[in-house]
Scaffold this motif. Structure first.
Motif, short mmCIF file in Angstrom:
data_model
loop_
_atom_site.label_atom_id
_atom_site.label_comp_id
_atom_site.label_asym_id
_atom_site.label_seq_id
_atom_site.Cartn_x
_atom_site.Cartn_y
_atom_site.Cartn_z
N LEU A 29 0.88 -1.32 0.08
CA LEU A 29 -0.05 -0.21 0.18
C LEU A 29 0.78 1.34 -0.01
O LEU A 29 1.56 1.37 0.88
CB LEU A 29 -1.06 0.10 1.23
CG LEU A 29 -1.92 0.95 1.25
CD1 LEU A 29 -2.80 1.09 0.07
CD2 LEU A 29 -2.57 1.27 2.83
N LEU A 140 -1.52 -3.58 -15.06
CA LEU A 140 -0.95 -2.15 -14.31
C LEU A 140 0.31 -1.61 -14.81
O LEU A 140 1.20 -2.42 -15.08
CB LEU A 140 -1.02 -2.26 -12.87
CG LEU A 140 -2.27 -2.68 -12.17
CD1 LEU A 140 -1.84 -2.87 -10.63
CD2 LEU A 140 -3.26 -1.30 -12.14
N LEU A 145 0.43 4.01 -8.56
CA LEU A 145 0.36 4.15 -7.23
C LEU A 145 -0.58 2.79 -6.78
O LEU A 145 -1.52 2.50 -7.00
CB LEU A 145 -0.31 5.30 -6.65
CG LEU A 145 -0.69 5.37 -5.23
CD1 LEU A 145 0.48 5.44 -4.10
CD2 LEU A 145 -1.58 6.71 -5.04
N THR A 147 -2.88 1.20 -4.44
CA THR A 147 -4.20 1.58 -3.64
C THR A 147 -4.66 0.45 -3.10
O THR A 147 -4.34 -0.69 -3.59
CB THR A 147 -5.15 2.30 -4.61
OG1 THR A 147 -5.60 1.50 -5.46
CG2 THR A 147 -4.65 3.74 -5.02
N PRO A 148 -5.78 0.55 -2.22
CA PRO A 148 -6.30 -0.61 -1.76
C PRO A 148 -7.08 -1.29 -2.96
O PRO A 148 -7.00 -2.78 -2.96
CB PRO A 148 -7.44 -0.35 -0.75
CG PRO A 148 -6.94 1.04 -0.21
CD PRO A 148 -5.96 1.61 -1.17
N ALA A 149 -7.64 -0.55 -3.90
CA ALA A 149 -7.99 -1.33 -5.19
C ALA A 149 -7.07 -2.30 -6.02
O ALA A 149 -7.41 -3.06 -6.41
CB ALA A 149 -8.70 -0.32 -5.91
N ALA A 150 -5.95 -1.56 -6.05
CA ALA A 150 -4.83 -2.33 -6.67
C ALA A 150 -4.45 -3.50 -6.19
O ALA A 150 -4.17 -4.50 -6.68
CB ALA A 150 -3.68 -1.21 -7.10
N ILE A 151 -4.27 -3.38 -5.00
CA ILE A 151 -3.91 -4.76 -4.09
C ILE A 151 -4.98 -5.78 -4.14
O ILE A 151 -4.59 -6.85 -4.55
CB ILE A 151 -3.73 -4.42 -2.63
CG1 ILE A 151 -2.54 -3.26 -2.37
CG2 ILE A 151 -3.81 -5.46 -1.70
CD1 ILE A 151 -2.21 -3.06 -1.15
N GLY A 152 -6.24 -5.37 -4.08
CA GLY A 152 -7.25 -6.25 -4.42
C GLY A 152 -7.37 -6.73 -6.05
O GLY A 152 -7.49 -8.03 -6.08
N PHE A 153 -7.00 -5.95 -6.69
CA PHE A 153 -6.84 -6.38 -7.97
C PHE A 153 -5.69 -7.45 -8.27
O PHE A 153 -5.84 -8.58 -8.83
CB PHE A 153 -6.81 -5.06 -9.09
CG PHE A 153 -6.75 -5.58 -10.54
CD1 PHE A 153 -7.61 -6.46 -10.90
CD2 PHE A 153 -5.93 -4.76 -11.21
CE1 PHE A 153 -7.66 -6.44 -12.41
CE2 PHE A 153 -5.78 -5.04 -12.79
CZ PHE A 153 -6.67 -6.01 -13.30
N VAL A 155 -4.39 -9.28 -6.32
CA VAL A 155 -4.63 -10.47 -5.55
C VAL A 155 -5.44 -11.25 -6.23
O VAL A 155 -5.38 -12.57 -6.32
CB VAL A 155 -4.99 -10.17 -3.96
CG1 VAL A 155 -5.66 -11.45 -3.32
CG2 VAL A 155 -3.91 -9.82 -3.13
N SER A 156 -6.56 -10.61 -7.01
CA SER A 156 -7.36 -11.67 -7.34
C SER A 156 -6.90 -12.05 -8.75
O SER A 156 -7.36 -13.10 -9.32
CB SER A 156 -8.63 -10.44 -8.02
OG SER A 156 -8.39 -9.76 -9.16
#
Lengths: 390, 390
Positions: A29, A140, A145, A147-153, A155-156
């Motif tokens: 993050l 990506l 940067l 973000t929480p959304a990028a981390i979720g993405f 991981v998915s």
């Protein structure tokens, strides 16, 4: 002595991105990607129902026997014949020889049989394999940067580690014989030292956590020795105090004798005039004024952009907003001013005490008004630049 | 089904500030003060020079013998006679029978004697004891946000501990048979679970660190049991998935059977319609949609304000900014829309893919455009509301 904008340019030109480093996605993050990411899988990884309903093979029939259930997570590749359908749920695998899902709202069900009331189009409600992301696709870009959304993405997509630009290690060097560590008894003539913890939490707020504090007496040899070690072990050295012109201000001398290249010293501004910026190899040095409010102003205006540049950010400055100033103000100093202020959605108010020696006003401010050195008469309702802290 | 603003009001009315707790000032960044702070000391604690110069007793003389040096940190209470002065530095103790400091720029010094060229006014450059803060004075009001400046200020007053509103403990409960932990092999029919880590880092970004994740299969009894424990041990329970109308969506049933009071279920919006908000004693529950982008939208729009309310913030919502939209847009859904968007200083652009199942767009967005349900025709250049993520 240079102007604010020149100082910012010099900082921009002399800070470089930190080296790339591999870290776990779950810890990333606020970092900036040092590589482009390509998807290792298709998303969805199989044909997937996007609705709760019934999967069938599109044809002439509107009436189907239900031969089973496919719940999300199942992999039941039913052989579906004409006139057969499978109860299916959102996210579930669609059997290979079904091509359409009818929403459950559009059928009538009676004892193992459904009748479609409103026929979907062929292929409706079935997400194709790789419909959202194809295996191998750029997902990506470098310099994104995290973000929480990028981390979720990430991981998915099953990605566990990524390359990011590392965070700088920071040394805080506090000078001053008058300073006593908080919590101890305060002898006459002394004051509590607060800059180190203030700078440490300000760094923490930017995500920089590898911070070590050193304390040194006002003495040339001691200062020189501490700085020598800091210059070799850290990416950024922040010195607090000892940078004015008094006989006992050894910092600049100690820096130069450690072969720090002076990039600027003194800015035409108030507070924070005696700021020193230098560099030795890849380590950058800011010698901040000892007055707490001056030190923190210099931190927000100059140190923070330097850190962001090193982290790999493209937008490195405090975001600027414009607000109408609530009173007239005259700047007859010929210097750029950074005024502790409180802004809301519409206006900004200059707070009462602007002393640089104390943090009482800074503590209740939510931003700084920036007035260029050549802006003298500021009239109420004029739009001014505000640097918000958050 | 309720409207966005009603949902926000209900959340506001049903979340309460966390209990007060004593913590160390150095650990208090981002907390809200649960007490008013009064200064335990005078600042400065003694009469202090605000300049590098010479301290003397104001009179008729312009010429003084230098009888000693007072450096910052010293407590040398020189007996200064008429025609005597003490070399003094910024921050140093001013001897009791000196009342004025002349700046070093305004004297000529020769072998232990100075001659003042430009006479200051009496009392110039001497900060009175308690000039900035008096002992016992109110220095920070209850409900103040603790910033780096506030921490520095408190430390400078010698304060070590303060009362703040505690942070909530959060349970994340992930439902879904289809979910596989990232890093494992992906069997057919399954997808990687990403909501728990995404929510965890989003919480982390708000400063909430006591977060525990639970995973549960799509099964009523299992879900009910896990929720029972979470409801008794945590301040906030965030459930991910299992809240739609499918046969296998057990969450709402499990919550109600645990005596959670339903405060609302379903909002007239897209994405994130099937949001459930409830309460049991002092624990609040959000059951978020399982689609990652829907879950994160609901987090930013509803969960974050709830957390801020509990932390004691007065401004609990994402700050709103206005930007000109870069294209025409028609909202014929009758629902409020939250569109993944990218804004700069002037305009905002609706990003291409708005699917709620994937985070690819969210990962490169820096805010959400909020369009109320009754705003149908949006013309290019119209100002719209943007909720920035940072």
């Amino acid at each position: 002595m240079i102007q604010v904008n020149d100082a910012i340019s010099i900082i921009k030109d002399n800070c470089f991105k930190m080296a790339a480093k591999k870290i776990r996605v779950s810890k990333s993050l606020g970092y900036i990607l040092a590589e482009s990411i390509f998807s290792p899988i298709n998303m969805p990884p199989f044909r997937q129902s996007s609705m709760d309903g019934y999967a069938f093979s599109y044809g002439e029939s509107r009436r189907f026997d239900i031969i089973g259930t496919s719940q999300a997570g199942d992999f039941l590749n039913f052989e579906i014949k004409k006139n057969q359908a499978v109860r299916i749920f959102t996210g579930a695998f669609v059997p290979d020889n079904a091509d359409t899902v009818v929403m459950q709202e559009n059928i009538t069900a009676t004892e193992g049989v459904i009748e479609i009331n409103k026929m979907p189009l062929r292929f409706d409600n079935v997400r194709k394999k790789g419909e959202q992301v194809k295996k191998g696709e750029l997902v990506l870009k470098e310099n994104t940067l995290i973000t929480p959304a990028a981390i979720g993405f990430l991981v998915s997509l099953g990605i566990k580690e990524i390359m990011i630009h590392d965070k700088p290690k920071v040394a805080i060097v506090v000078t001053g014989n008058e300073l006593v560590k908080a919590g101890k008894k305060l002898p006459k003539g002394k004051i509590y030292e607060s800059n180190s913890i203030m700078l440490k939490v300000a760094l923490q707020q930017t995500g920089v956590k590898k911070v070590k504090t050193f304390r040194v007496k006002d003495n040339f040899e001691a200062t020189k020795t501490v700085l020598k070690d800091c210059l070799s072990d850290f990416d950024i050295v922040l010195v607090s105090g000892g940078i004015s012109v008094g006989d006992f201000d050894f910092v600049k001398e100690s820096l130069l004798s450690n072969n720090v290249e002076e990039l600027f010293y003194k800015i035409n501004q108030k507070p924070g005039k005696p700021l020193f910026f230098g560099k030795k190899e890849n380590t950058i040095v800011f010698a901040l004024p000892g007055n707490p409010a001056s030190a923190l102003t210099c931190f927000y205006v100059y140190v923070l952009p330097a850190i962001k540049k090193m982290l790999g950010y493209e937008a490195i400055h405090l975001p600027k907003i414009n607000r109408k100033i609530s009173t007239d103000f005259t700047n007859s100093t010929g210097k750029a001013l950074f005024l502790k202020a409180f802004y809301d959605d519409e206006k900004v108010t200059v707070l009462d005490s602007q002393s640089s020696a104390m943090l009482n006003t800074f503590a209740v401010a939510n931003g700084l008004i920036y007035l260029p050195y050549d802006l003298v008469n500021i009239k109420q309702e004029m739009e001014v630049t505000v640097l918000p802290f958050n």
